[in-house]
Design a protein around this motif. Structure first.
Motif, PDB file in Angstrom:
ATOM      1  N   LEU A   1      31.710   1.395  62.489  1.00  0.00           N
ATOM      2  CA  LEU A   1      31.436   1.309  63.919  1.00  0.00           C
ATOM      3  C   LEU A   1      31.579  -0.127  64.420  1.00  0.00           C
ATOM      4  N   VAL A   2      31.751  -0.252  65.727  1.00  0.00           N
ATOM      5  CA  VAL A   2      31.940  -1.564  66.348  1.00  0.00           C
ATOM      6  C   VAL A   2      30.623  -2.339  66.312  1.00  0.00           C
ATOM      7  N   LEU A   3      30.704  -3.621  65.959  1.00  0.00           N
ATOM      8  CA  LEU A   3      29.531  -4.482  65.911  1.00  0.00           C
ATOM      9  C   LEU A   3      28.942  -4.652  67.310  1.00  0.00           C
ATOM     10  N   PRO A   4      27.624  -4.793  67.415  1.00  0.00           N
ATOM     11  CA  PRO A   4      26.959  -4.903  68.717  1.00  0.00           C
ATOM     12  C   PRO A   4      27.547  -5.987  69.621  1.00  0.00           C
ATOM     13  N   GLU A   5      27.929  -7.116  69.032  1.00  0.00           N
ATOM     14  CA  GLU A   5      28.435  -8.222  69.847  1.00  0.00           C
ATOM     15  C   GLU A   5      29.797  -7.927  70.476  1.00  0.00           C
TER      16      GLU A   5
END
Length: 330
Positions: A290-294
């Motif tokens: 999944l895509v990192l929060p930042e």
């Protein structure tokens, strides 16, 4: 025909040779190992050998490929080795690092006497030409080694009996051919070693053949781009999924790395002493990063691999390795 084979003099050859470079050789590589094409060919040979030796994995691979118009992408290739007499991680990692792979991280599994190294691929674009390597980045390379010196004297003796010094230099060739560097083990040696280390017994019989490949779910375009759909689909089709640890879906502590693996298929094999038994072979895995929060605000069509969760998860990897468990239910 002969006329075509004769050497022809070119008056501008000397001039041309003085500026030959990236313009004339767009695929030229700066890797000390050789060309990028050769690296892709080696990886594809390893993949073809794995698919040839594992019919179930080949069926799954063809299914994924057919649904996504032959555009498959891989998260990683996983190998098993022995840390003894040059047969360990370095026997394979040195080749890949010659071609631009770099060390990504390490994991240790003391209870299993296993050390794992994973390598990040070089940034090479794989053209979508229908070849087995698909149209995404090259796969990560994950290499495990059994710490032989930590095993019992009996197990060490069995392993060292087969693995002669210097043989590990042929590791990459063994992976591409799917042939053992050492002699095929006897059933007694295999079963005795399996009592202490199923990993060791598996590696003694299968050698450097790819232990498993993992599809990059996040790079697929059809319904398999959601790992929960992957889990549901293969359950419905009657495939045996790895439930070690209590769940089929393995989720990292941060919730950003999701993994599902099928249990290894089993093959009837003949050992060196003529005994025939059914043992586990290789398996297949699906990974969603999944895509990192930042990077949550980056548009979907601009998301690259570096925007996503990297690395492996200790607990998940421990359970995923059980996909070749000998005692799995039939």
């Amino acid at each position: 025909r002969r006329a075509k084979l004769r050497s022809v003099s070119h008056p501008d050859r000397a001039q041309k040779s003085s500026y030959m470079g990236s313009i004339d050789l767009p695929q030229a590589s700066s890797f000390k190992g050789g060309s990028e094409t050769f690296l892709r060919d080696v990886l594809e040979s390893i993949l073809k050998t794995y698919l040839r030796k594992n019919p179930m994995a080949n069926t799954v691979w063809e299914l994924v490929q057919s649904v996504d118009n032959e555009k498959v992408s891989y998260d990683h290739f996983f190998f098993r080795t022995f840390k003894v007499d040059g047969y360990g991680i370095d026997s394979l990692s040195s080749f890949f690092m010659d071609y631009g792979y770099t060390i990504g991280g390490r994991l240790d599994f003391p209870k299993k006497h296993i050390h794992v190294l994973w390598l990040s691929p070089p940034e090479i674009h794989i053209p979508g030409d229908g070849h087995h390597l698909g149209n995404g980045p090259l796969p990560r390379i994950v290499i495990a080694e059994l710490l032989v010196d930590e095993l019992s004297p009996e197990s060490q003796e069995i392993i060292r009996k087969y693995l002669k010094p210097e043989g590990g230099k042929q590791a990459i060739l063994s992976s591409t051919l799917g042939s053992l560097i050492w002699e095929k083990p006897t059933s007694n040696d295999f079963n005795q070693l399996a009592k202490e280390s199923e990993y060791g017994a598996w590696a003694l019989f299968h050698g450097y053949t790819l232990n498993h490949l993992a599809f990059a779910v996040h790079r697929l375009k059809h319904r398999f781009s959601d790992i929960k759909c992957v889990e549901e689909y293969f359950k419905e089709k009657g495939f045996k999924l790895n439930e070690d640890g209590g769940d089929v879906l393995k989720v990292s502590e941060d919730g950003l790395l999701l993994q599902v693996s099928l249990m290894s298929e089993k093959h009837e094999v003949e050992f060196a002493d003529g005994v025939t038994e059914t043992i586990t072979a290789s398996y297949i895995e699906f990974v969603q990063r999944l895509v990192l929060p930042e990077f949550k605000d980056v548009p979907g069509d601009e998301i690259k691999e570096f925007h996503r969760r990297e690395g492996l998860e200790q607990a998940s990897a421990y359970h995923i390795m059980e996909s070749t468990r000998f005692t799995a239910q039939d």
